[in-house]
Design an enzyme around this catalytic site. Structure first.
Site, mmCIF file in Angstrom:
data_model
loop_
_atom_site.group_PDB
_atom_site.id
_atom_site.type_symbol
_atom_site.label_atom_id
_atom_site.label_comp_id
_atom_site.label_asym_id
_atom_site.label_seq_id
_atom_site.Cartn_x
_atom_site.Cartn_y
_atom_site.Cartn_z
ATOM 1 C CD GLU A 98 57.236 62.995 14.343
ATOM 2 O OE1 GLU A 98 57.322 63.794 15.274
ATOM 3 O OE2 GLU A 98 56.497 62.008 14.377
ATOM 4 C CG HIS A 144 56.398 60.221 17.966
ATOM 5 N ND1 HIS A 144 55.827 60.668 16.809
ATOM 6 C CD2 HIS A 144 55.393 59.699 18.694
ATOM 7 C CE1 HIS A 144 54.533 60.412 16.808
ATOM 8 N NE2 HIS A 144 54.239 59.828 17.962
ATOM 9 C CG ASP A 155 57.186 63.446 22.035
ATOM 10 O OD1 ASP A 155 58.396 63.176 22.191
ATOM 11 O OD2 ASP A 155 56.301 62.568 21.963
ATOM 12 N NE ARG A 211 50.103 61.290 14.542
ATOM 13 C CZ ARG A 211 50.260 60.549 15.638
ATOM 14 N NH1 ARG A 211 50.937 61.040 16.659
ATOM 15 N NH2 ARG A 211 49.787 59.330 15.706
ATOM 16 C CG ASP A 264 37.558 68.858 21.864
ATOM 17 O OD1 ASP A 264 36.913 68.620 20.821
ATOM 18 O OD2 ASP A 264 38.289 68.008 22.405
HETATM 19 P P1 NAI Z 1 41.104 61.442 21.342
HETATM 20 O O1 NAI Z 1 40.461 61.028 20.072
HETATM 21 O O2 NAI Z 1 40.716 60.800 22.628
HETATM 22 O O3 NAI Z 1 40.954 63.042 21.530
HETATM 23 C C1 NAI Z 1 41.131 63.972 20.493
HETATM 24 C C2 NAI Z 1 40.280 65.197 20.829
HETATM 25 O O4 NAI Z 1 40.546 66.198 19.846
HETATM 26 C C3 NAI Z 1 38.771 64.913 20.797
HETATM 27 O O5 NAI Z 1 38.153 65.370 21.983
HETATM 28 C C4 NAI Z 1 38.291 65.688 19.572
HETATM 29 O O6 NAI Z 1 36.963 66.188 19.708
HETATM 30 C C5 NAI Z 1 39.319 66.809 19.544
HETATM 31 N N1 NAI Z 1 39.342 67.488 18.248
HETATM 32 C C6 NAI Z 1 39.130 66.960 17.016
HETATM 33 N N2 NAI Z 1 39.192 67.929 16.079
HETATM 34 C C7 NAI Z 1 39.445 69.083 16.734
HETATM 35 C C8 NAI Z 1 39.608 70.429 16.322
HETATM 36 N N3 NAI Z 1 39.524 70.785 15.031
HETATM 37 N N4 NAI Z 1 39.879 71.363 17.268
HETATM 38 C C9 NAI Z 1 39.946 71.016 18.580
HETATM 39 N N5 NAI Z 1 39.778 69.764 19.030
HETATM 40 C C10 NAI Z 1 39.544 68.807 18.120
HETATM 41 O O7 NAI Z 1 42.670 61.264 21.071
HETATM 42 P P2 NAI Z 1 43.834 61.086 22.153
HETATM 43 O O8 NAI Z 1 43.997 59.629 22.465
HETATM 44 O O9 NAI Z 1 43.637 62.041 23.263
HETATM 45 O O10 NAI Z 1 45.108 61.506 21.281
HETATM 46 C C11 NAI Z 1 45.303 62.846 20.854
HETATM 47 C C12 NAI Z 1 46.469 62.875 19.881
HETATM 48 O O11 NAI Z 1 47.684 62.560 20.555
HETATM 49 C C13 NAI Z 1 46.379 61.801 18.772
HETATM 50 O O12 NAI Z 1 45.626 62.287 17.678
HETATM 51 C C14 NAI Z 1 47.799 61.607 18.386
HETATM 52 O O13 NAI Z 1 48.083 62.477 17.315
HETATM 53 C C15 NAI Z 1 48.612 62.054 19.612
HETATM 54 N N6 NAI Z 1 49.390 60.973 20.228
HETATM 55 C C16 NAI Z 1 50.742 61.195 20.441
HETATM 56 C C17 NAI Z 1 51.531 60.216 21.027
HETATM 57 C C18 NAI Z 1 52.992 60.450 21.294
HETATM 58 O O14 NAI Z 1 53.707 59.489 21.580
HETATM 59 N N7 NAI Z 1 53.477 61.677 21.263
HETATM 60 C C19 NAI Z 1 50.966 58.913 21.393
HETATM 61 C C20 NAI Z 1 49.531 58.795 21.183
HETATM 62 C C21 NAI Z 1 48.794 59.800 20.596
#
Ligand code: NAI
Length: 328
Positions: A263, A295, A258, A234, A175
């Site tokens: 999609e 999703h 997922d 994503r 990260d």
């Molecule tokens: P969050 O914002 O809490 O965590 C994201 C993490 O990714 C952060 O620690 C950030 O520093 C890190 N990050 C950012 N750029 C990066 C990079 N270039 N390389 C490595 N790490 C990097 O977000 P959260 O809530 O954990 O969600 C993560 C993702 O899950 C969301 O962006 C969304 O795309 C996806 N999601 C999918 C869902 C689904 O139903 N499948 C539902 C909700 C979210």
């Protein structure tokens, strides 16, 4: 306050109706139509609209909502890339969202995909239904004492780290920021080392310019043979054409998705009667070690209840003229 709720599915209505009991000043009417410039006029007579990830909350829609005296857009999701924030501001429309609802919901689904693709549960289920009780093609490997590589250790990635620890796995992570709450059991490593050392790789970073096609043929070649790759984040984090090439190279023991690049037209729609031309999804599904869901990572009772409660709290804060951390 009167809210018009767009793109309603039966489960949305159930969770919101249940939560509404705690918000006597709010009434909600539901429409199946999604919000876009053609449907924005339906908001006549309402105070607010509630929209979702695929709604079109662009400039034209906001202009029409403004004309109908709508002053609040309630996004019942974390993302707001589909909202024209500048336009909303110039129309005096406040936009609020649900920044996090249940990280465990998504993390548990990520582990479900890892396990299912590893042990070919999608194949096994169909085999037994056909009275084929043979085990050929179903062999997996133990997760216990293997290495999990978690890319992105925010809310969901951290939950996934905890789940992997519970399985007795060594957990390494990559990260741009280190999550201190994981310091006692997660080792942060450079991306290349994560790719080469992990038996299970799970993606939990957001889609940005720097993460677009993070998984491509170069990064795939750096992975261990027989790795399991899971994406619940994503679709465009993974370059699908390269993933297909990697699968053909026998790189993966399993792939659980997922989310995937193609999609958008599929998500939450029943397209079982259509012939899907040029579909890379269909190509992915032709491989025995690939499992795809649509999703549904967020889709648990707890997450929906939390989305409903936070959205209605946002509406109540707006009514009371309160500032909120959920303002976009
Ligand atoms: P969050 O914002 O809490 O965590 C994201 C993490 O990714 C952060 O620690 C950030 O520093 C890190 N990050 C950012 N750029 C990066 C990079 N270039 N390389 C490595 N790490 C990097 O977000 P959260 O809530 O954990 O969600 C993560 C993702 O899950 C969301 O962006 C969304 O795309 C996806 N999601 C999918 C869902 C689904 O139903 N499948 C539902 C909700 C979210």
């Amino acid at each position: 306050m009167k809210i018009l709720f767009y793109d309603t599915k039966s489960y949305d209505r159930e969770s919101f109706q249940e939560s509404l009991e705690n918000f006597p000043g709010i009434t909600v009417e539901y429409t199946k139509s999604d919000l876009d410039p053609r449907t924005a006029a339906l908001a006549e007579g309402f105070d607010a609209v509630c929209a979702f990830v695929n709604s079109d909350v662009g400039s034209q829609t906001l202009e029409i909502l403004h004309g109908k005296k709508i002053s609040l857009v309630l996004m019942r999701c974390a993302g707001f890339n589909n909202v024209d924030l500048d336009k909303a501001k110039s129309c005096g429309i406040r936009v609020m969202r649900v920044p996090g609802y249940s990280p465990e919901a998504v993390a548990e689904h990520a582990m479900a995909l890892a396990l299912a693709s590893n042990r070919r549960l999608h194949k096994a289920y169909n085999k037994v239904r056909e009275n084929d009780f043979s085990l050929s093609g179903l062999m997996g490997f133990n997760f216990y004492q293997k290495t999990a590589g978690i890319i992105g250790t925010g809310k969901i990635g951290a939950a996934m780290c905890r789940i992997c620890r519970g399985f007795g796995m060594k957990v390494i992570a990559y990260d741009v920021y280190h999550n201190e709450s994981l310091a006692d059991f997660v080792e942060y490593v450079p991306l290349d080392r994560l790719l080469s050392d992990s038996d299970v790789i799970s993606l939990h970073c957001p889609l940005t310019d720097s993460t677009y096609h993070l998984i491509n043929i170069d990064t795939i070649k750096k992975m261990k043979d027989g790795v399991i790759l899971v994406n619940t984040s994503r679709g465009a984090l993974v370059k699908t054409e390269d993933l297909i090439e990697g699968i053909r190279m026998h790189k993966f023991a399993g792939v659980g998705l997922d989310v995937y690049e193609e999609e958008t037209d599929n998500v939450f729609e029943d397209r079982s009667d259509e012939i899907l031309e040029h579909s890379t999804t269909a190509r992915l599904l032709s491989f025995p070690n690939v499992m795809i869901t649509s999703h549904q990572g967020f889709f648990t009772r707890e997450a929906l209840a939390s989305i409903a409660s936070t959205t209605l709290h946002n509406a109540a804060d707006f009514s009371a003229g309160k500032q909120s951390a959920n303002d976009v």
